[in-house]
Write a protein that holds these residues in place. Structure first.
Motif, mmCIF file in Angstrom:
data_model
loop_
_atom_site.group_PDB
_atom_site.id
_atom_site.type_symbol
_atom_site.label_atom_id
_atom_site.label_comp_id
_atom_site.label_asym_id
_atom_site.label_seq_id
_atom_site.Cartn_x
_atom_site.Cartn_y
_atom_site.Cartn_z
ATOM 1 N N LEU C 292 0.846 -1.198 0.000
ATOM 2 C CA LEU C 292 0.000 0.000 0.000
ATOM 3 C C LEU C 292 0.878 1.243 0.000
ATOM 4 C CD1 LEU C 292 -2.853 1.122 0.223
ATOM 5 C CD2 LEU C 292 -2.557 1.166 2.686
ATOM 6 N N GLN C 293 1.911 1.203 0.839
ATOM 7 C CA GLN C 293 2.788 2.373 0.912
ATOM 8 C C GLN C 293 3.528 2.578 -0.409
ATOM 9 O OE1 GLN C 293 6.243 2.371 3.250
ATOM 10 N NE2 GLN C 293 6.237 4.605 3.453
ATOM 11 N N ARG C 294 3.930 1.475 -1.038
ATOM 12 C CA ARG C 294 4.593 1.588 -2.341
ATOM 13 C C ARG C 294 3.679 2.267 -3.359
ATOM 14 N NH1 ARG C 294 9.252 -1.785 -3.155
ATOM 15 N NH2 ARG C 294 9.186 -1.038 -5.289
ATOM 16 N N PHE C 295 2.422 1.799 -3.413
ATOM 17 C CA PHE C 295 1.486 2.401 -4.369
ATOM 18 C C PHE C 295 1.190 3.842 -3.962
ATOM 19 C CE2 PHE C 295 0.427 -2.130 -5.153
ATOM 20 C CZ PHE C 295 0.779 -2.132 -6.486
ATOM 21 N N GLU C 296 1.113 4.051 -2.666
ATOM 22 C CA GLU C 296 0.901 5.395 -2.145
ATOM 23 C C GLU C 296 2.027 6.314 -2.626
ATOM 24 O OE1 GLU C 296 -1.575 6.825 -0.244
ATOM 25 O OE2 GLU C 296 -0.384 8.612 -0.674
ATOM 26 N N THR C 297 3.271 5.782 -2.557
ATOM 27 C CA THR C 297 4.411 6.570 -3.019
ATOM 28 C C THR C 297 4.287 6.879 -4.498
ATOM 29 O OG1 THR C 297 5.794 5.501 -1.356
ATOM 30 C CG2 THR C 297 6.930 6.610 -3.145
ATOM 31 N N VAL C 298 3.948 5.845 -5.286
ATOM 32 C CA VAL C 298 3.760 6.076 -6.722
ATOM 33 C C VAL C 298 2.682 7.127 -6.945
ATOM 34 C CG1 VAL C 298 2.938 5.042 -8.866
ATOM 35 C CG2 VAL C 298 4.540 3.800 -7.428
ATOM 36 N N HIS C 299 1.584 6.959 -6.197
ATOM 37 C CA HIS C 299 0.464 7.873 -6.355
ATOM 38 C C HIS C 299 0.851 9.301 -6.026
ATOM 39 C CE1 HIS C 299 -3.388 9.729 -5.007
ATOM 40 N NE2 HIS C 299 -3.751 9.264 -6.166
ATOM 41 N N SER C 300 1.469 9.481 -4.858
ATOM 42 C CA SER C 300 1.772 10.857 -4.447
ATOM 43 C C SER C 300 2.859 11.448 -5.327
ATOM 44 C CB SER C 300 2.176 10.897 -2.982
ATOM 45 O OG SER C 300 3.395 10.249 -2.802
ATOM 46 N N GLU C 301 3.791 10.580 -5.788
ATOM 47 C CA GLU C 301 4.848 11.077 -6.652
ATOM 48 C C GLU C 301 4.275 11.512 -8.001
ATOM 49 O OE1 GLU C 301 7.665 11.621 -5.528
ATOM 50 O OE2 GLU C 301 8.785 12.156 -7.336
ATOM 51 N N SER C 302 3.379 10.682 -8.550
ATOM 52 C CA SER C 302 2.816 11.067 -9.849
ATOM 53 C C SER C 302 1.914 12.280 -9.679
ATOM 54 C CB SER C 302 2.056 9.900 -10.476
ATOM 55 O OG SER C 302 1.017 9.496 -9.653
#
Lengths: 395, 395, 395, 395, 395
Positions: C292-302
């Motif tokens: 979840l945190q990985r996707f969260e990182t992708v999400h917030s980064e994008s």
């Protein structure tokens, strides 16, 4: 800078109200702020929520349950509702007059229906408490006002959109009047949205907290309190009389003390009481949820309209930009042509100088020069145009 | 301004419906509003949620469970569903016709399958209650409508994007037609988004509250109520017969009274009952969650498309601005050149004045002046251009 | 408009899958839709979540636990995972091939490690159930895909930003190519964001609900169900055998029945069981939280990149506006100068008329007029410029 | 595409760390990844959260409690904290050096204070566990970094705003440098905001879950676990020894087993233990809440600045548009005047043609024409201007 | 980079305060930081929340309850409130002076009222604890400040809107002053919004957590703690004295221990205590909720104004664009006309060349050419205009 208005603070302010009875009869009355607070047992702070003399109440709708009364400020109607009467503030404003008219009709009708035999009553057999009738009438006032506003603004929007957007896109001369109307519609929609939002928040505040919805039934709250006090007294009595070796675990939670005091003669068991309370809560919740959905509809509809107006404005903006580009491109073409002509004019001017070129008498030079000028103009024009087209500045 | 429509209020309104039986058979019927309310035992307020005569119902989808009935307003289909029949309002509209067609087929198929031996039934062995079949069919109607709309608008979007954006960026002449299509697609996407949002909200309202999902099974609710009444009666009886010294703590919570009344002969223990209820709740939740996700997909997809359309509009806007700058810069170059030519023309004009300059007969002055003018023009042009380039106004 | 595809509905659709065993071995297999549903005991509705023949599954990732199986649709990989095998749909697509490669390697490695003595195993001593290994591999596929996409788009963004913004601000000729690249990068970022959002939602759905995280361990769920059924049976037996006067309050909650049936011979007490379940839940939660945190990182980064791209576009827009103003101001200066020259030309033109001014022979008038024209031009130019500067139109 | 880096995966990666003892002494150490995992008993997945060799850790702050250790990645400092030591990764980076300096000072000071008599200690009497000291120092690093960044960017913002906005509004020549600085400030603010957001999320994750905050105290968790294991063992023993007819209801919940095993000799009752745990949780929560508020302040402040920068950009945009309009309007005036002059020039040109007009010798025609031209120019100019003013194009 | 200011850290900082007693008397006092912390028993971290020497406190309002004191930082007033006195920091600032004035008046008035007989007291009979009076006074300061700011900015907004928007839309020359005022109003609204937001967050933090609202009553908290310690001691004593065979289930939860120790002589039963606590919690909640709503009103009102200002700016932008298009279109018309005239001038120029055309003596050619030029100009103009109109560039 003081604790609000001093007159208000000292409780000497006087309100003109109309007192509404459960049978639909009304009676004008005058109340001192102090008496009102003593009678309804609410804090000065709470009274300020519906005090018509404060500007705060213009923008903050309110639906608050206190011990014995409901404080209602919805749809331009300000009320203090208790179990056996309601006080309507500022009874001469438009919304108050319409509210009074509809609530008295409604209450009178209910009284007539109650006198009818059961088979003729139709769908209105459940007895709705007085306070809930008043709250519903105020909520109807609120929805009616916002619905009307939404309707009118939606019509204006419709007319405007039809005016601005023809069959082939945005109208060509976007007049200042169109833009002004667009601006005004947007302002109205923002207001509508924020009002619906505020009322939604006021209703949600009652719905969110667990047992609050039932608190609207102030008559029931008063009943409950009396019952509870009696029960508590009885329980304490019972505890004092219990022998010390009784299992202490008996008193599992304060809600169960009734089982101890439940006696054969009582007409309502704990189970029945819980069922009744649940039913009452549900009645309040269903009422509030319905109007919540109505305000929600107004809110989302005005939000949608506002969004579409903003999108329209954006479209107008892009359309204007696109037209400006077309105008500029055409101006550029003309500038190119004018430049070519200017070069030609320079040549003619040169030959028009009163200086001796030794060619003065040559007819062929005259016609030759004229042709060359015309050709030159066309050539320059053509070259520049094709260059701009190659540079993708003109299409 | 009255309590809604008077005819509606007095219960005299008449609805044309189609009555749908669990076996898939249908029968047109006419109902008075009053009779409908008496039969289904719902408040006038609730009926308004699906009343086809009100405009409110166009925009507010509804999936509400009341005591004995479900009120459904999804995908253009308005239904009152009870345990043994469903009433479909406005049976002649397009969605209603398609709904009827599919639900009757489905119900007939289910009946056929029930008559088959178990090994041939395939994957449809779980008996789904009638009301849930109807709700699912209405939900399918809703998803199908929105899916179709989304599909069509996505196609339009695709065509539009391909038209507007060529291989080398935004198309050069952005025509008014493109902008108009863009505006219309945006309006459609906003509508789609707000509809999906509204249906999502209606489904979430059922899913959010704890035991609501199971309330969709009105047949089970009716069963439960009867069972509960019986149990409550039995318990009260038992309590009355208990000797006074029995430990009061026995009745720990109203949900456990069954254990007291559970007798050997009963076919279902408390544990089994809880398991069954949990299973039923899960069945409802899974159904709703699936369609919630479908609407969620429509919602997020239309949101994404809307975002991309807004981004496209923004890109067009910047692209237009960039082109306008290019046009302006070229115009500036031409203005500079034209200015230089104008200076030259001024000189020729000066020599063309019918005033005596004493140079009239000098051939060398003629050619000299001509050369100077041409050189001067080039020089002025060059100087101005390099100055603007130094000022970073032109590149 | 029908209930989806008829072939799909009737269960005759056939899927080509690869069956993956816990030991890492794979075997191609073909399954009829009907058989799959019968085998996995899931509703048709649920199967649609991962059905590769539906376009819905392209955009809606899924991680759903049903009774006996997990439905997984993550990172382009579609799986039905049960306790002892997994079915991979569409095994020939790129993501599926890469998934198979990595999961088989991983499983084989785990088998090798299990055969090693304890001291050599390193950090992999906790036995992770097969289904969780598969889910993690799918999650890794998902993160890897999005990470890669993010990486590539971040690089493009970087290149683009470096191209558009030089050391002294926005590049001077903003070319159509730059704007097109900007538009494409934005589209990619919107897609990336919405995909990461969708996967986040799917993971959060599992994490949010209380006991769901543990539901991923379908092998444990199956075990539990068997154990529970046995226990329930035992308890009912026990209840039937209890004498009627036993305190009914004993059965406080269905979760405690084990204590009654806990016998000496059992190897696991209630406390141990709770501890074990908590540990398992934690194992699932930690796994999901990490991804979840990985996707969260992708999400917030994008999201951050998208925001910065939008800010960049806004900056370009303002920069273009500012340059356009500079161009316009210079054009204005030229217009002023050209106007002055035109006045001068008018004067020369007037003297060039073939009309008699009686000044024809005056040399002083020629030079005087010339000087006056030049002076006049300068004066007009100067006056207009200073007026515009006073009006703050030019600086 | 593999499971991350193979070296990392096989546990052969080696980290250079500094080992920090509770007494403030430090010692460089080298650790193999495998040993670290075995020692701290964390999953490979968790180690990746703070692994300095992964780029992921640059953007994702982390504050995670696992069984025996805390994983900290805040403010550029990466730590594994256990009850009796902390491992600092990448000890040579700037933040790590500053962190070491401050934490060793702090720990040394605490040791000194502990040696002082009680009356001299001042306000530092509560013994804070080592792990919490380390976490607080890392949090202080984080706040200090963001505070500094915010301070610097706020100063830049201030300077920029003062440069862009003079006393009479937006500065007149908006230079490219101003716009570039504006763009850079916005980028920095977006970064600042997203970092503060990320750290807030990391802290909130610990605070949100109920008992997590206390999990930071890994020393206490270890203690608890030992105590619990002992108690569980004792209880199981007790249960085995209880006669079968004991009331099963005794074991109400697993948390209360202590009361059974509470013996006279124990120094801490259940009540005291709960109070102590509550106090510890509160200590952790107060610490985290304080820093949460600090990051919240940074976040909302940078959001406010970003908003104001965006508003400023919008204002610049409108201001530029307004100026461009003024320039265009003036150009229009000049175009009108130039057009009038061009008409005049056409007339003079006509009379300048070498064609016979029979008026060649008329002096009055010369002066008449000149006057007419001048008058005509003024008239045309005036008429066009007043028409444009009537059309509201010029004011 | 250190742990904050060293002076502050070592506790040697000195604050000038005013000590406020419950009877309304005040007394200036000086406190060392260390003494303050020892006296109030709060962590250094908490003191920083209201420390007037830190800039942090300018932007972060605070309403925090610790063991024995309240930390208040609202509306420019910084207070440490304990049960029997309050310390006001920075007593010479404007808000502090006004706060002191109003709170002392209020407290004095309360004392007077207490001395009056009951019938004369009016609506102020409920005794409100000292600490709550202080908190309310600080909250009133906060609302008054924000209300005043909102009022002033709303007036400015009103004036501005009236200036910018005339009866026929956006004012024609949008001056730089208007835009500057718009920009400033927006900045003020953003500030107002973020402040109201921050205070709302501080109040919500107290209201959200379950029992926190009552924590404001520090006097009650202190009382409770003492009572609890006594009860705990008594219970432990009781437990020690209970014979081992007593049912362990008695101690159901730590909150019920009072029932065990409830003796005949006690003046308050458990039920009464719960009722009293609930009443106190409600008192705190009602107070906070009222002010929360006030700040909410300020927040939503300033948000609405900000939105309307942004909409106005957008409207101005579109209006400017629309005007610019009109100006450009008129310029285009003039360019066309000027181009036509230039063609004519070219013809006259050609005939003005000192070259022999053999037509020199033809009067008919003169007049013919003149007519042709005029006609030609009109024709060219007309053709170009109708072409542009066909192309929809001009209307």
């Amino acid at each position: 800078f003081r604790y609000e208005n001093q007159a208000t603070y000292s409780g000497k302010a006087v309100y003109n109200c109309i007192r509404l009875e459960p049978d639909g009869s009304t009676r004008p009355t005058t109340m001192r702020r102090r008496d009102l607070m003593r009678m309804t047992n609410i804090a000065p702070r709470d009274l300020r929520r519906i005090d018509p003399t404060l500007t705060l109440t213009r923008t903050s709708p309110c639906l608050t349950a206190r011990e014995d009364v409901l404080l209602v400020n919805l749809g331009g109607v300000r009320l203090v509702v208790s179990e056996d009467h309601a006080l309507l503030f500022e009874p001469t404003t438009g919304p108050s007059v319409r509210f009074l008219e509809s609530i008295t009709q409604r209450l009178a009708q209910l009284r007539r229906l109650e006198r009818l035999p059961a088979y003729a009553r139709g769908d209105l057999t459940v007895p709705v408490p007085f306070e809930l009738e008043v709250v519903e009438a105020a909520l109807i006032m609120g929805t009616a006002r916002l619905d009307n506003k939404l309707l009118r603004v939606a019509e204006r929007t419709d007319v405007l959109v039809r005016k601005i957007t023809g069959p082939s896109g945005i109208a060509n001369p976007i007049t200042a009047e169109m833009l002004e109307e667009l601006r005004r519609v947007k302002i109205q929609l923002v207001q509508l949205e924020s009002r619906a939002e505020a009322i939604k928040a006021a209703i949600l505040e009652v719905l969110d907290e667990d047992e609050d919805a039932r608190e609207l039934l102030v008559s029931k709250t008063v009943e409950d309190r009396k019952r509870k006090e009696a029960a508590a007294a009885a329980m304490i009595e019972a505890l004092r009389n219990t022998p010390v070796d009784a299992p202490a675990g008996v008193v599992l939670s304060p809600n169960l003390e009734i089982t101890v005091t439940a006696e054969e003669g009582e007409e309502e068991t704990e189970q029945e009481r819980l069922d009744r309370m649940e039913g009452e809560t549900e009645m309040c919740e269903e009422l509030l949820e319905y109007y919540l959905q109505r305000f929600e509809t107004v809110h989302s509809e005005s939000e949608r309209l506002l969004d579409s107006m903003r999108d329209l404005e954006e479209s107008i903006s892009v359309s204007l930009a696109s037209r400006r580009l077309a105008v500029n491109q055409l101006e550029l073409r003309l500038s190119i042509a004018t430049f070519a002509v200017a070069i030609g004019a320079l040549v003619t001017g040169a030959f028009g100088m009163n200086l001796r070129s030794t060619l003065e008498m040559s007819v062929s030079w005259f016609y030759g020069t004229c042709c060359l000028i015309v050709l030159g103009c066309f050539l320059i024009n053509r070259l520049l145009l094709s260059w701009t087209q190659k540079m993708k500045i003109l299409s």
